[in-house]
Design a protein around this motif. Structure first.
Motif, short mmCIF file in Angstrom:
data_model
loop_
_atom_site.label_atom_id
_atom_site.label_comp_id
_atom_site.label_asym_id
_atom_site.label_seq_id
_atom_site.Cartn_x
_atom_site.Cartn_y
_atom_site.Cartn_z
N LYS A 3 0.93 -1.12 0.00
CA LYS A 3 -0.01 -0.12 0.11
C LYS A 3 0.79 1.24 0.01
O LYS A 3 0.43 2.37 -0.65
CB LYS A 3 -1.03 0.01 1.37
N ASN A 4 1.91 1.31 0.75
CA ASN A 4 2.84 2.42 0.76
C ASN A 4 3.55 2.72 -0.37
O ASN A 4 3.57 3.85 -0.92
CB ASN A 4 3.90 2.50 1.83
N THR A 5 3.75 1.66 -1.19
CA THR A 5 4.65 1.99 -2.59
C THR A 5 3.48 2.25 -3.49
O THR A 5 3.89 3.36 -4.46
CB THR A 5 5.14 0.41 -2.82
N GLU A 6 2.26 1.96 -3.46
CA GLU A 6 1.29 2.12 -4.59
C GLU A 6 0.96 3.76 -4.14
O GLU A 6 0.90 4.58 -5.05
CB GLU A 6 -0.02 1.44 -4.00
N GLU A 7 0.84 4.01 -2.87
CA GLU A 7 0.48 5.51 -2.76
C GLU A 7 1.66 6.63 -2.90
O GLU A 7 1.58 7.58 -3.53
CB GLU A 7 0.43 5.70 -0.92
N LYS A 13 3.22 10.48 -9.52
CA LYS A 13 2.32 10.85 -10.62
C LYS A 13 1.48 12.13 -10.31
O LYS A 13 1.39 12.95 -11.61
CB LYS A 13 1.25 9.81 -10.83
N VAL A 14 0.87 12.68 -9.56
CA VAL A 14 0.13 13.82 -9.18
C VAL A 14 1.18 15.07 -9.21
O VAL A 14 1.00 15.71 -9.91
CB VAL A 14 -0.56 13.70 -8.14
N GLU A 15 2.19 14.93 -8.81
CA GLU A 15 3.49 15.92 -8.79
C GLU A 15 3.75 16.06 -10.08
O GLU A 15 4.06 17.34 -10.51
CB GLU A 15 4.30 15.53 -7.50
N LYS A 81 8.29 3.26 -15.62
CA LYS A 81 9.80 2.78 -15.76
C LYS A 81 10.33 2.66 -14.31
O LYS A 81 11.10 1.82 -14.15
CB LYS A 81 10.45 4.11 -16.47
N TYR A 82 10.00 3.46 -13.29
CA TYR A 82 10.42 3.27 -11.96
C TYR A 82 10.25 1.82 -11.47
O TYR A 82 10.79 1.14 -10.95
CB TYR A 82 9.91 4.14 -11.05
N GLN A 83 8.98 1.54 -11.82
CA GLN A 83 8.30 -0.05 -11.56
C GLN A 83 9.20 -1.02 -12.09
O GLN A 83 9.71 -2.32 -11.53
CB GLN A 83 6.84 0.08 -11.50
N GLU A 84 9.54 -0.73 -13.32
CA GLU A 84 10.38 -1.70 -14.08
C GLU A 84 11.71 -2.01 -13.65
O GLU A 84 12.17 -2.91 -13.45
CB GLU A 84 10.28 -1.28 -15.40
N VAL A 85 12.40 -1.13 -13.34
CA VAL A 85 13.65 -0.95 -12.83
C VAL A 85 13.75 -1.34 -11.37
O VAL A 85 14.78 -1.89 -10.70
CB VAL A 85 14.50 0.21 -13.06
#
Length: 94
Positions: A3-7, A13-15, A81-85
């Motif tokens: 949950k923390n990673t998702e948040e 994304k918003v920023e 990309k961040y999630q991929e690496v």
């Protein structure tokens, strides 16, 4: 993904959307242990994207910093990309 990673990714994304007009240049910065093919894995993640990639080894040679300057279509593409690496063992995203 917890949950923390998702948040975190949702906030990022918003920023990104608040501070950019898409498409936009984005500078990714990572530090990876200088073992196996870690640097190559990061470079492969940005292959065929026209990225400018710079690598610098630490004084001891144990770590390599990687800067990737690349045109991104939108905030979701950056998060992806961040999630991929993130799967690369020992990687730190800055």
């Amino acid at each position: 993904m917890d949950k923390n990673t998702e948040e975190f990714y949702e906030r990022l994304k918003v920023e990104l959307d608040n501070s950019n007009t898409w498409p936009a240049e984005y500078l990714f910065k990572f530090i990876v242990p200088s073992v196996d093919d870690n640097v190559q894995k990061v470079e492969d993640a940005f292959n065929c994207m026209g990225a400018v990639i710079k690598t610098t080894k630490s004084k001891t040679g144990k770590f390599t910093s990687i800067s990737v300057d690349v045109q991104m279509k939108n905030a979701q593409e950056i998060v992806d990309k961040y999630q991929e690496v993130a799967t690369i063992k020992g990687i730190v995203s800055l």
